[in-house]
Design a protein around this motif. Sequence first.
Motif, PDB file in Angstrom:
ATOM      1  N   ASP A 336       0.830  -1.214   0.000  1.00  0.00           N
ATOM      2  CA  ASP A 336       0.000   0.000   0.000  1.00  0.00           C
ATOM      3  C   ASP A 336       0.860   1.258   0.000  1.00  0.00           C
ATOM      4  N   VAL A 337       1.934   1.253   0.790  1.00  0.00           N
ATOM      5  CA  VAL A 337       2.835   2.402   0.824  1.00  0.00           C
ATOM      6  C   VAL A 337       3.472   2.608  -0.555  1.00  0.00           C
ATOM      7  N   LEU A 338       3.880   1.534  -1.180  1.00  0.00           N
ATOM      8  CA  LEU A 338       4.513   1.643  -2.499  1.00  0.00           C
ATOM      9  C   LEU A 338       3.519   2.176  -3.526  1.00  0.00           C
ATOM     10  N   ARG A 339       2.288   1.729  -3.460  1.00  0.00           N
ATOM     11  CA  ARG A 339       1.278   2.218  -4.405  1.00  0.00           C
ATOM     12  C   ARG A 339       1.037   3.711  -4.202  1.00  0.00           C
ATOM     13  N   ARG A 340       0.954   4.123  -2.952  1.00  0.00           N
ATOM     14  CA  ARG A 340       0.647   5.526  -2.677  1.00  0.00           C
ATOM     15  C   ARG A 340       1.785   6.470  -2.999  1.00  0.00           C
ATOM     16  N   HIS A 341       3.016   5.987  -2.832  1.00  0.00           N
ATOM     17  CA  HIS A 341       4.158   6.899  -2.973  1.00  0.00           C
ATOM     18  C   HIS A 341       4.938   6.724  -4.263  1.00  0.00           C
TER      19      HIS A 341
END
Length: 344
Positions: A336-341
């Motif tokens: 999720d962090v990778l998708r958002r950032h």
Amino acid sequence: MVLELDRPIVQAPMAGGPSTPALAAAVSEAGGLGSLAAGYRTPDAVRDDVRATRALTSRRFGLNVFVPGPPGDPDAVRRYADALREDARRAGVELGDPVHDDDAWEAKVAVAVEERVPVVSFTFGLPRPDMVAALHDAGATVLVTVTTPQEAADARDTGADALVVQGIEAGGHRGGPSDEDGVGEYGLLTLVRLVRDAVDLPLVAAGGLMDGAGVAAVLVAGAEAAQLGTAFLLSPEAGTGAMHRAALGTATPTALTRAFSGRRARGLVNRFLTEHSAAAPAAYPEVHHLTTPLRAAARASGDAEAVNLWAGQGHALCRAEPAGDLVRRMAADAADVLRRHTGT
């Protein structure tokens, strides 16, 4: 990825009790890589652990072996023993015999070959090339723990398939070949970038990682997976002792010390660490054997001020959670962090 992981999470091999077949199997079943610790175990016990893990999972798992180092200075060890005699008197025990041994590492490597352990990692030094060849012949992937770019290059030249890159934030012992003060004391993200520039091998990043954001950070920095140890200490499958569990997730700071084992290790600050770190010599495993009766007595009496409570710098983020749930949550949060950032 050489480790063939569904989720980029490796459970650190934590010697001395926390690593168990149940923990390793739970992590592997969740799509990560569970790990057994051969350190302080007899070769027969290691074989039993391997077989017990196989009975719990058909997935790949790892086994970690300690590489012996040179003997410490006998005079320095004797002086340290003198400094500990009052502690021993108060505890009602005799100090242990500060012998230097090799933890039967050759026999443990032989067990890994005979049992065809899928992943074998080495800590405290480099395996011999003949050992690497034998493990490769048995189908094993070989990892070596490093704390500097030069150690990474040496491990590559020895035949390692991947590297565990250990930052200074990590709990427990410094795992690289060098144990000199001030050597290999890089922060994890800096070390990953330096090693990524020095060698072309898959990297497993270790040190202070406690949540999905941390996992995502090391993946972006160039690691293929994240190794977590402290994060698993409160899992019900872990063999973590009651005093150790109670001390985690608090505001207690950590520090590097040789006081308990003679090798630099990060643990929760307590009385024994504070009083004896300055005098403790670089002598592993001599100091480990010397202090074993003291630590056993402290555990028996419930004295958390006189035992080693290994923990990484992020231990305040510890949560009591089944190991499989932890792996799935960490991987999902990292994604999720990778998708958002990053939009990936």
